[in-house]
Design a protein around this motif. Sequence first.
Motif, PDB file in Angstrom:
ATOM      1  N   ALA A   1       1.404  -1.147   0.123  1.00 31.05           N
ATOM      2  CA  ALA A   1      -0.187  -0.412   0.094  1.00 31.05           C
ATOM      3  C   ALA A   1       0.900   1.297  -0.048  1.00 31.05           C
ATOM      4  N   ALA A   2       0.673   2.074  -1.135  1.00 30.65           N
ATOM      5  CA  ALA A   2       1.640   3.807  -0.502  1.00 30.65           C
ATOM      6  C   ALA A   2       0.393   4.977  -1.396  1.00 30.65           C
ATOM      7  N   ASP A   3       1.297   5.742  -0.099  1.00 27.09           N
ATOM      8  CA  ASP A   3       0.539   7.270  -0.383  1.00 27.09           C
ATOM      9  C   ASP A   3       1.449   8.196  -1.234  1.00 27.09           C
ATOM     10  N   VAL A   4       0.603   9.098  -2.798  1.00 27.20           N
ATOM     11  CA  VAL A   4       0.193  10.239  -3.132  1.00 27.20           C
ATOM     12  C   VAL A   4       0.272  10.757  -2.712  1.00 27.20           C
ATOM     13  N   TRP A   5       1.598  11.589  -2.419  1.00 28.88           N
ATOM     14  CA  TRP A   5       0.889  13.005  -2.280  1.00 28.88           C
ATOM     15  C   TRP A   5       1.260  13.866  -2.949  1.00 28.88           C
ATOM     16  N   LEU A   6      -0.182  14.432  -3.426  1.00 31.52           N
ATOM     17  CA  LEU A   6      -0.467  15.708  -3.645  1.00 31.52           C
ATOM     18  C   LEU A   6      -0.408  16.818  -4.092  1.00 31.52           C
ATOM     19  N   GLU A   7      -0.866  17.175  -2.504  1.00 28.74           N
ATOM     20  CA  GLU A   7       0.642  18.617  -2.508  1.00 28.74           C
ATOM     21  C   GLU A   7       1.809  17.901  -1.400  1.00 28.74           C
ATOM     22  N   PRO A   8       2.730  19.210  -0.755  1.00 27.37           N
ATOM     23  CA  PRO A   8       4.058  18.914  -0.532  1.00 27.37           C
ATOM     24  C   PRO A   8       3.336  18.834   0.887  1.00 27.37           C
TER      25      PRO A   8
END
Length: 374
Positions: free
Chosen positions: A365-372
Amino acid sequence: MWSRIAFIAVLIVIFGSLLTYSQLQHEPLKVSGYIEAQDIRLGSRVGGRVAEVLADEGDMVKQGQVLVRLEPFDLNELLAAAKAETDDKQALLEKLKTGYRPEEIAQAKSQVDELAARLEMLVNGPRKQEIDAARAELQMASSQLELAQSNYKREKEVFEKGAGTQEKFDRVADLLREAESNSVVRENNLSLLVEGTRKEEIAQARASLAKATEEYNLMKSGFRKEDIAQAEAAVAAAKANVAAIEKRIDELSVTAPTDAIVEALELEPGDLMPPNAPMLTLIDPKTLWVRAYVPENHLNIQLGQKLPVTVDSYDQEFQGEITFIARNAEFTPNNVQTPEERSKQVFRIKVTLLDGLDQLRSGMAADVWLEPRK
């Protein structure tokens, strides 16, 4: 009493301040997904019985490494027969290109010369000397016939008077018949020589000469271009057949197309595999990506954009790059009428990982950060 009230008031102010601060804090936007890898399903176009299994699940294999080998059955025999046929057709092609040997052409020329001489002899007919010799032989035969007739007449008279013997009379009669036959033969020979060669014989000799001349010219000219082209096509077809069988033999060895990890392999020697059926699955560890879904109201992203990626297993950020953004929305009706419904639309994205390939695994499972992140 008043001190307790003051303490409670201070606590209320502190908790209120913390609540207000937490409400004012803005958490960076992220989307969640799973890490995926490129699955490579390997098989054989020809199929057959498994002869060897040369890898195990979890093995790191190199490009070109043989993983599974199938039994050839009758392919080796078919290849040998195809190569023999190719050699035969190639030999025929070389023969056509080379043409006839000089000895064969010389032999054909000799045949033409021989038939031409015979035709000339027939056209010219008998020579004068041959006719004169035949006449002389006829005259000699006539003289011998006259002598035999005279002897026969005299001996007959003597025999009839009873003075001669039967034996002597028979001998004289035989000499007369022999002289008569010889005279007839000499006369016929002279007639044939005087009449000359028959027209049929001359026509036959001309036809034989024409046939031999055509064969000689064909030998000098060599084989036709059409015959050579046909032979070349036959050779090309035979070579193509050999190449096709060799390709089928190559398919007996299932090799790794790239450096990869064996993910799934359930084969044993002796198993029968149909053509084009997957035998094993590889994972390419050099390419990992995160599949995630972005709401429509946060679709202010673009291809090539770099984004941080985090996973639960490591307390660090990994760098990713957006390499795909879907054109069509998912999970919502095609036609939406209200802003609330539009906010529920999501678009699939693909974030290719640029580092951490030796740490991360497919399925995490992974999280992609669209904001810094702060």
